[in-house]
Design a protein around this motif. Structure first.
Motif, short mmCIF file in Angstrom:
data_model
loop_
_atom_site.label_atom_id
_atom_site.label_comp_id
_atom_site.label_asym_id
_atom_site.label_seq_id
_atom_site.Cartn_x
_atom_site.Cartn_y
_atom_site.Cartn_z
N PHE A 1 34.44 36.74 42.24
CA PHE A 1 33.90 36.98 40.92
C PHE A 1 34.93 37.55 39.95
CE2 PHE A 1 30.07 37.33 43.62
CZ PHE A 1 29.32 36.32 43.04
N VAL A 2 36.08 37.97 40.48
CA VAL A 2 37.09 38.62 39.64
C VAL A 2 37.63 37.65 38.58
CG1 VAL A 2 39.38 39.70 39.62
CG2 VAL A 2 37.69 40.36 41.35
N THR A 3 37.97 36.43 38.98
CA THR A 3 38.52 35.47 38.01
C THR A 3 37.50 35.14 36.92
OG1 THR A 3 40.04 34.57 39.65
CG2 THR A 3 39.56 33.18 37.73
N PRO A 4 36.24 34.80 37.26
CA PRO A 4 35.27 34.54 36.18
C PRO A 4 35.04 35.77 35.29
CG PRO A 4 34.38 33.78 38.28
CD PRO A 4 35.67 34.49 38.57
N LEU A 5 35.08 36.96 35.88
CA LEU A 5 34.92 38.17 35.08
C LEU A 5 36.10 38.35 34.13
CD1 LEU A 5 33.46 40.76 37.62
CD2 LEU A 5 32.36 39.87 35.57
N LYS A 6 37.30 38.09 34.60
CA LYS A 6 38.48 38.20 33.74
C LYS A 6 38.39 37.21 32.58
CE LYS A 6 41.87 39.99 37.02
NZ LYS A 6 43.11 39.71 37.78
N GLU A 7 37.94 36.00 32.89
CA GLU A 7 37.79 34.98 31.84
C GLU A 7 36.74 35.41 30.82
OE1 GLU A 7 36.94 31.46 34.08
OE2 GLU A 7 39.01 31.25 34.75
N ALA A 8 35.62 35.95 31.31
CA ALA A 8 34.57 36.42 30.41
C ALA A 8 35.07 37.58 29.56
CB ALA A 8 33.33 36.82 31.20
N LEU A 9 35.85 38.46 30.16
CA LEU A 9 36.42 39.60 29.44
C LEU A 9 37.37 39.14 28.34
CD1 LEU A 9 36.79 42.67 29.14
CD2 LEU A 9 38.55 42.54 30.91
#
Length: 147
Positions: free
Chosen positions: A81-89
Motif C-alpha cells: 500500500f506504500v506506493t499507492p499511498l505515496k502516489e495519492a500523497l
C-alpha cells in the motif's frame, strides 16, 4: 480520547460509500457485515495511528506527518500500500499547490483591479480639476474681454 469504544467507529455513511465503491453493482451487504467492516476499519486506523505516533515520538515530534504514516504502513507489513499511498500523497500535494497558486493569483488580480480602479478614480478627479480650471480660465478671459 474517546470514552466508549463505539465513539471510535467511523461514520456509517462513509463506510457504506466505500463498500459500495469497492463492490460490483448488484452486490448487497448485510447490516451486520457493514458493522464488522466499520469496526475493522476503526481498529486499522487506530493501529496505524499508534504506529505512526511511535515514529513521531522517535523523531521527538508531537505532530504526525506523512512519512510517519508511510513508515507505519511498512512496519505493519502493508508494503503493497506504500506506493499507492505515496502516489495519492503526491496528487494531494499537487492539488493543494494548485489551489494555493490559484488563490495567490486571484489575490494579485484583485489587487491589480483595485489599483486600476484607484488610478481611474484619480484620473477622473484630475480631469474634473482640469475642467474646473479651464472653466475658470474661460470665465476670467470673458471678464477681461468685457472690461
Amino acid at each position: 480520547m474517546a470514552e466508549r469504544p463505539e465513539d471510535l467507529n467511523l461514520p456509517n455513511a462513509v463506510i457504506t460509500r466505500i463498500i459500495k465503491e469497492a463492490l460490483p453493482d448488484g452486490v448487497n451487504i448485510s447490516k451486520e457485515a457493514r458493522s464488522a467492516i466499520s469496526r475493522a476499519a476503526s481498529v486499522f486506523v487506530l493501529y496505524a495511528t499508534s504506529c505512526a505516533n511511535n515514529f513521531a515520538m522517535k523523531g521527538k515530534r508531537k505532530t504526525l506527518n506523512a512519512s510517519d504514516v508511510l513508515s507505519a504502513m511498512e512496519e505493519m507489513e502493508f508494503q503493497r500500500f506504500v506506493t499507492p499511498l505515496k502516489e495519492a500523497l503526491e496528487a494531494y500535494r499537487r492539488e493543494q499547490k494548485g489551489k494555493k497558486e490559484a488563490s495567490e493569483q486571484k489575490k494579485k488580480d484583485k489587487d491589480k483591479k483595485t489599483d486600476s480602479e484607484e488610478q481611474d478614480k484619480s484620473k477622473d478627479e484630475d480631469n474634473d480639476e482640469d475642467e474646473e480650471r479651464l472653466e475658470e480660465e474661460e470665465q476670467n478671459e470673458e471678464e477681461e474681454v468685457d472690461n
